[in-house]
Structures are given as structure tokens and as C-alpha cells.
Design a protein around this motif. Sequence first.
Motif, PDB file in Angstrom:
ATOM      1  N   GLU A  81       0.830  -1.206   0.000  1.00  0.00           N
ATOM      2  CA  GLU A  81       0.000   0.000   0.000  1.00  0.00           C
ATOM      3  C   GLU A  81       0.866   1.258   0.000  1.00  0.00           C
ATOM      4  O   GLU A  81       0.539   2.239  -0.687  1.00  0.00           O
ATOM      5  CB  GLU A  81      -0.930  -0.004   1.207  1.00  0.00           C
ATOM      6  N   ALA A  82       1.972   1.239   0.751  1.00  0.00           N
ATOM      7  CA  ALA A  82       2.862   2.396   0.791  1.00  0.00           C
ATOM      8  C   ALA A  82       3.453   2.677  -0.584  1.00  0.00           C
ATOM      9  O   ALA A  82       3.526   3.837  -1.022  1.00  0.00           O
ATOM     10  CB  ALA A  82       3.977   2.168   1.814  1.00  0.00           C
ATOM     11  N   TRP A  83       3.854   1.641  -1.285  1.00  0.00           N
ATOM     12  CA  TRP A  83       4.445   1.838  -2.607  1.00  0.00           C
ATOM     13  C   TRP A  83       3.397   2.198  -3.654  1.00  0.00           C
ATOM     14  O   TRP A  83       3.663   3.024  -4.541  1.00  0.00           O
ATOM     15  CB  TRP A  83       5.269   0.624  -3.017  1.00  0.00           C
ATOM     16  N   HIS A  84       2.212   1.620  -3.563  1.00  0.00           N
ATOM     17  CA  HIS A  84       1.140   2.023  -4.487  1.00  0.00           C
ATOM     18  C   HIS A  84       0.789   3.500  -4.262  1.00  0.00           C
ATOM     19  O   HIS A  84       0.583   4.245  -5.221  1.00  0.00           O
ATOM     20  CB  HIS A  84      -0.100   1.151  -4.303  1.00  0.00           C
ATOM     21  N   GLY A  85       0.720   3.906  -3.009  1.00  0.00           N
ATOM     22  CA  GLY A  85       0.435   5.304  -2.700  1.00  0.00           C
ATOM     23  C   GLY A  85       1.525   6.237  -3.172  1.00  0.00           C
ATOM     24  O   GLY A  85       1.251   7.349  -3.648  1.00  0.00           O
ATOM     25  N   THR A  86       2.770   5.796  -3.053  1.00  0.00           N
ATOM     26  CA  THR A  86       3.889   6.602  -3.539  1.00  0.00           C
ATOM     27  C   THR A  86       3.807   6.761  -5.051  1.00  0.00           C
ATOM     28  O   THR A  86       4.005   7.861  -5.584  1.00  0.00           O
ATOM     29  CB  THR A  86       5.231   5.964  -3.127  1.00  0.00           C
ATOM     30  N   ALA A  87       3.492   5.684  -5.749  1.00  0.00           N
ATOM     31  CA  ALA A  87       3.338   5.760  -7.204  1.00  0.00           C
ATOM     32  C   ALA A  87       2.217   6.730  -7.571  1.00  0.00           C
ATOM     33  O   ALA A  87       2.361   7.534  -8.496  1.00  0.00           O
ATOM     34  CB  ALA A  87       3.060   4.376  -7.786  1.00  0.00           C
ATOM     35  N   GLN A  88       1.125   6.671  -6.830  1.00  0.00           N
ATOM     36  CA  GLN A  88       0.000   7.577  -7.070  1.00  0.00           C
ATOM     37  C   GLN A  88       0.444   9.019  -6.888  1.00  0.00           C
ATOM     38  O   GLN A  88       0.126   9.888  -7.715  1.00  0.00           O
ATOM     39  CB  GLN A  88      -1.140   7.251  -6.108  1.00  0.00           C
ATOM     40  N   TYR A  89       1.179   9.286  -5.814  1.00  0.00           N
ATOM     41  CA  TYR A  89       1.637  10.645  -5.548  1.00  0.00           C
ATOM     42  C   TYR A  89       2.573  11.143  -6.651  1.00  0.00           C
ATOM     43  O   TYR A  89       2.435  12.268  -7.144  1.00  0.00           O
ATOM     44  CB  TYR A  89       2.347  10.723  -4.196  1.00  0.00           C
ATOM     45  N   LEU A  90       3.515  10.295  -7.049  1.00  0.00           N
ATOM     46  CA  LEU A  90       4.485  10.713  -8.052  1.00  0.00           C
ATOM     47  C   LEU A  90       3.857  10.878  -9.436  1.00  0.00           C
ATOM     48  O   LEU A  90       4.311  11.698 -10.233  1.00  0.00           O
ATOM     49  CB  LEU A  90       5.646   9.719  -8.104  1.00  0.00           C
ATOM     50  N   ALA A  91       2.808  10.126  -9.715  1.00  0.00           N
ATOM     51  CA  ALA A  91       2.151  10.215 -11.028  1.00  0.00           C
ATOM     52  C   ALA A  91       1.107  11.324 -11.086  1.00  0.00           C
ATOM     53  O   ALA A  91       0.980  12.009 -12.095  1.00  0.00           O
ATOM     54  CB  ALA A  91       1.508   8.881 -11.382  1.00  0.00           C
ATOM     55  N   ALA A  92       0.348  11.476  -9.986  1.00  0.00           N
ATOM     56  CA  ALA A  92      -0.801  12.391 -10.038  1.00  0.00           C
ATOM     57  C   ALA A  92      -0.735  13.536  -9.030  1.00  0.00           C
ATOM     58  O   ALA A  92      -1.556  14.447  -9.076  1.00  0.00           O
ATOM     59  CB  ALA A  92      -2.092  11.599  -9.817  1.00  0.00           C
ATOM     60  N   GLY A  93       0.194  13.460  -8.089  1.00  0.00           N
ATOM     61  CA  GLY A  93       0.313  14.527  -7.102  1.00  0.00           C
ATOM     62  C   GLY A  93      -0.666  14.434  -5.956  1.00  0.00           C
ATOM     63  O   GLY A  93      -0.792  15.374  -5.176  1.00  0.00           O
ATOM     64  N   THR A  94      -1.378  13.309  -5.843  1.00  0.00           N
ATOM     65  CA  THR A  94      -2.319  13.133  -4.742  1.00  0.00           C
ATOM     66  C   THR A  94      -1.867  11.948  -3.881  1.00  0.00           C
ATOM     67  O   THR A  94      -1.170  11.053  -4.351  1.00  0.00           O
ATOM     68  CB  THR A  94      -3.739  12.844  -5.257  1.00  0.00           C
ATOM     69  N   THR A  95      -2.288  11.972  -2.619  1.00  0.00           N
ATOM     70  CA  THR A  95      -1.969  10.869  -1.710  1.00  0.00           C
ATOM     71  C   THR A  95      -3.251  10.166  -1.291  1.00  0.00           C
ATOM     72  O   THR A  95      -4.325  10.762  -1.323  1.00  0.00           O
ATOM     73  CB  THR A  95      -1.230  11.371  -0.448  1.00  0.00           C
ATOM     74  N   PRO A  96      -3.144   8.895  -0.871  1.00  0.00           N
ATOM     75  CA  PRO A  96      -4.336   8.140  -0.487  1.00  0.00           C
ATOM     76  C   PRO A  96      -5.065   8.723   0.727  1.00  0.00           C
ATOM     77  O   PRO A  96      -6.266   8.574   0.850  1.00  0.00           O
ATOM     78  CB  PRO A  96      -3.805   6.746  -0.169  1.00  0.00           C
ATOM     79  N   HIS A  97      -4.321   9.374   1.639  1.00  0.00           N
ATOM     80  CA  HIS A  97      -4.935   9.929   2.837  1.00  0.00           C
ATOM     81  C   HIS A  97      -3.983  10.932   3.481  1.00  0.00           C
ATOM     82  O   HIS A  97      -2.789  10.957   3.183  1.00  0.00           O
ATOM     83  CB  HIS A  97      -5.309   8.825   3.836  1.00  0.00           C
ATOM     84  N   ASP A  98      -4.529  11.777   4.353  1.00  0.00           N
ATOM     85  CA  ASP A  98      -3.693  12.729   5.079  1.00  0.00           C
ATOM     86  C   ASP A  98      -2.683  11.971   5.923  1.00  0.00           C
ATOM     87  O   ASP A  98      -2.986  10.907   6.464  1.00  0.00           O
ATOM     88  CB  ASP A  98      -4.554  13.605   5.998  1.00  0.00           C
ATOM     89  N   GLY A  99      -1.497  12.509   6.025  1.00  0.00           N
ATOM     90  CA  GLY A  99      -0.462  11.890   6.829  1.00  0.00           C
ATOM     91  C   GLY A  99       0.282  10.763   6.120  1.00  0.00           C
ATOM     92  O   GLY A  99       1.128  10.108   6.715  1.00  0.00           O
ATOM     93  N   PHE A 100      -0.042  10.542   4.859  1.00  0.00           N
ATOM     94  CA  PHE A 100       0.630   9.486   4.097  1.00  0.00           C
ATOM     95  C   PHE A 100       2.104   9.835   3.946  1.00  0.00           C
ATOM     96  O   PHE A 100       2.461  10.966   3.657  1.00  0.00           O
ATOM     97  CB  PHE A 100      -0.015   9.337   2.717  1.00  0.00           C
ATOM     98  N   VAL A 101       2.968   8.863   4.147  1.00  0.00           N
ATOM     99  CA  VAL A 101       4.409   9.065   4.031  1.00  0.00           C
ATOM    100  C   VAL A 101       4.873   8.512   2.679  1.00  0.00           C
ATOM    101  O   VAL A 101       4.665   7.337   2.383  1.00  0.00           O
ATOM    102  CB  VAL A 101       5.161   8.379   5.178  1.00  0.00           C
ATOM    103  N   ILE A 102       5.497   9.364   1.898  1.00  0.00           N
ATOM    104  CA  ILE A 102       5.985   8.984   0.571  1.00  0.00           C
ATOM    105  C   ILE A 102       7.287   8.205   0.730  1.00  0.00           C
ATOM    106  O   ILE A 102       8.190   8.616   1.453  1.00  0.00           O
ATOM    107  CB  ILE A 102       6.234  10.239  -0.298  1.00  0.00           C
ATOM    108  N   GLU A 103       7.389   7.080   0.027  1.00  0.00           N
ATOM    109  CA  GLU A 103       8.616   6.283   0.039  1.00  0.00           C
ATOM    110  C   GLU A 103       9.656   6.938  -0.865  1.00  0.00           C
ATOM    111  O   GLU A 103       9.319   7.672  -1.789  1.00  0.00           O
ATOM    112  CB  GLU A 103       8.325   4.861  -0.448  1.00  0.00           C
ATOM    113  N   GLU A 104      10.911   6.658  -0.610  1.00  0.00           N
ATOM    114  CA  GLU A 104      11.987   7.255  -1.389  1.00  0.00           C
ATOM    115  C   GLU A 104      12.299   6.403  -2.620  1.00  0.00           C
ATOM    116  O   GLU A 104      12.606   5.217  -2.503  1.00  0.00           O
ATOM    117  CB  GLU A 104      13.246   7.384  -0.530  1.00  0.00           C
ATOM    118  N   CYS A 105      12.190   7.027  -3.776  1.00  0.00           N
ATOM    119  CA  CYS A 105      12.523   6.365  -5.038  1.00  0.00           C
ATOM    120  C   CYS A 105      12.698   7.436  -6.106  1.00  0.00           C
ATOM    121  O   CYS A 105      12.473   8.613  -5.856  1.00  0.00           O
ATOM    122  CB  CYS A 105      11.463   5.345  -5.431  1.00  0.00           C
ATOM    123  N   ASP A 106      13.060   6.992  -7.312  1.00  0.00           N
ATOM    124  CA  ASP A 106      13.343   7.951  -8.384  1.00  0.00           C
ATOM    125  C   ASP A 106      12.100   8.488  -9.076  1.00  0.00           C
ATOM    126  O   ASP A 106      12.057   9.654  -9.460  1.00  0.00           O
ATOM    127  CB  ASP A 106      14.264   7.316  -9.432  1.00  0.00           C
TER     128      ASP A 106
END
Length: 81
Positions: A26-51
Amino acid sequence: MGTTYTLKLDASDLGQVLDGLHSRSEAWHGTAQYLAAGTTPHDGFVIEECDDAEEARAIATDYDRIIEIIEAQRNAQRPSP
């Protein structure tokens, strides 16, 4: 594929392992969502480190694959009702 291992865990421990793997997925799917669309699954979501989103999706896919393998083996060993 490399070396294959056989592990024995009781049902509760296996549940804990799967829970942890689902959380990482879930953390990595959420990170992909953030990096692709600029949105997070929920408040307080922590983005994983990747390129980039592609790398995050690939890591999430790895977790999903591992979960699928473990769940299939668990389900094959469950006693019939």
C-alpha cells in the motif's frame, strides 16, 4: 530465480507477515500515485523514497507478487471445512 526456501509459521505469525507485506504494498502504491498524479491516499501518508512513479509501481508489484505466492500456498494448505 535463486534459492528457494521452505518456512514454517503458525497461522498467527503468517498473518502478521502478510499484514506487513500488505502495508508495504500500500505504501508503494500510494507513492506511485503521488508521483504520477500529485495526490496521496490519505492525510499523513508518508511517501517512500525512489526515483519516479515507475520505480514505485515496480516495487509495489514485487510486494503484490510475493503476497500472491504466500497466500496461494497458505490457501492450498488450509483444511477443508
